[in-house]
Design a protein around this motif. Structure first.
Motif, PDB file in Angstrom:
ATOM      1  N   LYS A  83     -32.967 -32.532  -5.733  1.00  0.00           N
ATOM      2  CA  LYS A  83     -33.777 -32.350  -6.947  1.00  0.00           C
ATOM      3  C   LYS A  83     -35.012 -33.234  -6.903  1.00  0.00           C
ATOM      4  N   PRO A 121     -37.399 -23.711  -3.439  1.00  0.00           N
ATOM      5  CA  PRO A 121     -36.941 -23.896  -4.817  1.00  0.00           C
ATOM      6  C   PRO A 121     -35.870 -22.886  -5.196  1.00  0.00           C
ATOM      7  N   SER A 131     -33.255 -21.747  -8.652  1.00  0.00           N
ATOM      8  CA  SER A 131     -33.003 -21.886 -10.083  1.00  0.00           C
ATOM      9  C   SER A 131     -31.515 -22.176 -10.319  1.00  0.00           C
ATOM     10  N   ASP A 173     -37.242 -32.491 -11.537  1.00  0.00           N
ATOM     11  CA  ASP A 173     -36.406 -31.546 -12.296  1.00  0.00           C
ATOM     12  C   ASP A 173     -36.324 -30.157 -11.675  1.00  0.00           C
ATOM     13  N   GLN A 174     -36.749 -30.017 -10.432  1.00  0.00           N
ATOM     14  CA  GLN A 174     -36.642 -28.745  -9.727  1.00  0.00           C
ATOM     15  C   GLN A 174     -35.673 -28.906  -8.559  1.00  0.00           C
TER      16      GLN A 174
END
Length: 295
Positions: free
Chosen positions: A98, A109, A111, A101-102
């Motif tokens: 991380k 990347p 989700s 915050d990604q």
């Protein structure tokens, strides 16, 4: 398959698949005990019970409805590994990091929905031969600096093959860009032979030829000595003694903060370790008998 074809053309000291199965795996490992190696969750429970160092398990997820709650309890860490409990060959392993915050996996990347879908696929058995499975969220291993210098991606591991508590042969499995950061040989990782007495690295085998430097970084490999080698041997011996399996591979990692840890066990350790060492397992077994280590 390249490994198998290469082995088939080598001298009689090489242990083949049928001989390995009939002469070593089946006589030494009762089928009912395979689960202790095939199921990583069971493996880790035994390792923990005997105070054998292994990566921490943050969560065990055995149902779709538990995914979100388990994730919220573990995502406070900035580095995580998600893997199937019954997976093999490195399939289904997702390494997450991380930043701002990604979440990223292999520098791409992802989700939270991507992560939840991956965990659901593990539970459905996508990576476990169609059987339902358990998803493990584990501590991320930061490899020792010696590995970072050779190739700064992925997590190298060390396999030690033991017969009746005697270490026969060792190999370092090193990731490459071709293996997408995985250490598994069949995915393009390197198999590097190890001198069992000193921990000194021999040549690396890339699936086609022996080389002395990493193919991506050109960093020398041959001649380097693995840190903590004596402890690695002691730990592999202790792990082998605590399981009802008498022919097995013990896979270990070296974390830069915590040192050696047992990652998992393999009841069907592959034969490529012989190519990495330029030596057959039959020779290693004969030598152990000559030294009165094996009956």
């Amino acid at each position: 398959m390249k490994w198998i074809r290469k082995i088939a053309g080598m001298q009689s000291s090489i242990l083949g698949i049928n001989e390995r199965n009939l002469g070593f795996i089946y006589p030494n490992n009762a089928r009912k005990n395979y689960k202790y190696a095939d199921d990583k969750y069971l493996t880790k429970n035994i390792l923990h019970s005997h105070q054998i160092a292994c990566p921490l398990t943050y969560a065990m997820i055995d149902a779709i409805g538990k995914i979100e709650q388990a994730w919220q309890a573990t995502c406070e860490w900035n580095e995580l590994v998600i893997k199937p409990s019954k997976g093999a060959g490195g399939k289904g392993i997702m390494i997450l990091k991380k930043k701002n915050d990604q979440w990223f996996s292999q520098s791409k990347p992802v989700s939270e929905q991507d992560i939840f879908t991956h965990i659901a696929n593990i539970i459905f058995g996508i990576y476990s031969f169609g059987d339902s499975d358990v998803a493990l969220i584990e501590e991320y291993i930061r490899p020792h600096d010696i590995f970072y210098q050779i190739f700064p991606e992925g997590v190298p591991d060390i396999r030690v093959i033991l017969l009746k508590g005697v270490p026969l042969m060792g190999m370092l499995r090193m990731p490459t860009s071709r293996s997408d950061g995985k250490a598994n040989l069949h995915q393009g990782g390197l198999g590097i032979g190890i001198d069992m007495k000193t921990g000194r690295l021999k040549e690396a085998y890339d699936g086609e030829k022996h080389i002395t430097c990493h193919p991506d970084t050109k960093h020398p490999i041959t001649g380097l000595t693995l840190p903590h080698w004596d402890e690695i041997i002691r730990m592999s011996l202790k792990a082998a003694m605590k399981f009802p399996l008498h022919y097995l591979g013990v896979d270990l990692v070296i974390d830069q903060r915590k040192g050696p840890m047992v990652m998992e066990l393999n009841v069907r350790p592959g034969l490529g370790i012989q190519l990495a060492n330029r030596e057959g397992l039959k020779d290693a077994i004969y030598r152990a008998k000559q030294e009165n280590l094996l009956n």
